[in-house]
Design an enzyme around this catalytic site. Sequence first.
Site, PDB file in Angstrom:
ATOM      1  N   GLU A 120       0.827  -1.208   0.000  1.00  0.00           N
ATOM      2  CA  GLU A 120       0.000   0.000   0.000  1.00  0.00           C
ATOM      3  C   GLU A 120       0.866   1.266   0.000  1.00  0.00           C
ATOM      4  OE1 GLU A 120      -2.818  -0.513  -1.043  1.00  0.00           O
ATOM      5  OE2 GLU A 120      -4.221  -0.215   0.591  1.00  0.00           O
ATOM      6  N   THR A 169      -5.963   8.379  -4.237  1.00  0.00           N
ATOM      7  CA  THR A 169      -5.827   8.256  -2.780  1.00  0.00           C
ATOM      8  C   THR A 169      -4.959   9.388  -2.234  1.00  0.00           C
ATOM      9  OG1 THR A 169      -6.083   5.883  -2.957  1.00  0.00           O
ATOM     10  CG2 THR A 169      -5.095   6.687  -0.931  1.00  0.00           C
TER      11      THR A 169
END
Length: 286
Positions: A120, A169
């Site tokens: 991530e 994001t």
Amino acid sequence: MVTARAPATSANLGSGFDTFGVALSHPADTVTVERAAETRIEVTGAGAEFIPTDPEKNVVGAVADALDAPAHIRIDKGVRPSSGLGSSAASAAAAAVALNDLYDRGYTRHGLVPVAAEGEAVVSGEAHADNVAPALLGGFTVVRSDDGATSVDAELPLVACLPEVVVSTRDARGVVPESVSMRDHVETVGNAATLTAGMCRSDPELVGWGMDDPVVTPARAELITGYAGVREAALAAGATGVTVSGAGPSVLAVCEPGERRSVAAAMVEGFADAGVGSRAYQTVVG
Ligand code: HSE
């Protein structure tokens, strides 16, 4: 050769920013791995053209490094990138499971959470585990600051509505306030605890109530064209709670069994009213 599947996930659930997540029964990514001298990545499926195959830039490259497990890795995307449905986490989790098995590394599912979270970091700049935890463990998950995670099985109807807009994001993290007032803190803790109790009881009313969030969601809603109308439409159609899914742009609704179809239709119509096409996944906590 080893193949593993990992599902889409929805993080935050409003009051649990960077902490709560749920696995969705679908869509999902499938990852197939074969031993190789150096890691090589191929990507097919939803949004494959937007995903880098350079191992330095792909989440699964980071996972292969963390497990010291070089491989030829084939990713079949079911979860569209930049959707707010844990696309990178699904690939990272499936790769972690498959590579752990291929090289017999001996990690448990819980042990793989921080490993997959390394992936991530490649995408968002931070190794947060709130999508990889449910992708690996299933159900409703709560992650701790050490990336450890607790999971609870829950049976809840959900609708995830994915609009045809892109929110990165990184941008969505950029609008998160740096501090909160004590009043907002108290409200958020109360809602998060209510949501947790609701998950333990598979109670859509409590979960929906607990999704309210005075801090992160209002800031992020501004990035999603049509959010206010979609939220209102979903609540009018019977949703017990609505929030931004992960970093967006997907919108997540929870409802009573039997209301999913009408909630899904209302959300698609809400986006259409704002001139945005969308697709609704009628799903359950997986
Ligand atoms: N908790 C993360 C966020 C999930 O909301 O930014 C997105 O990857």
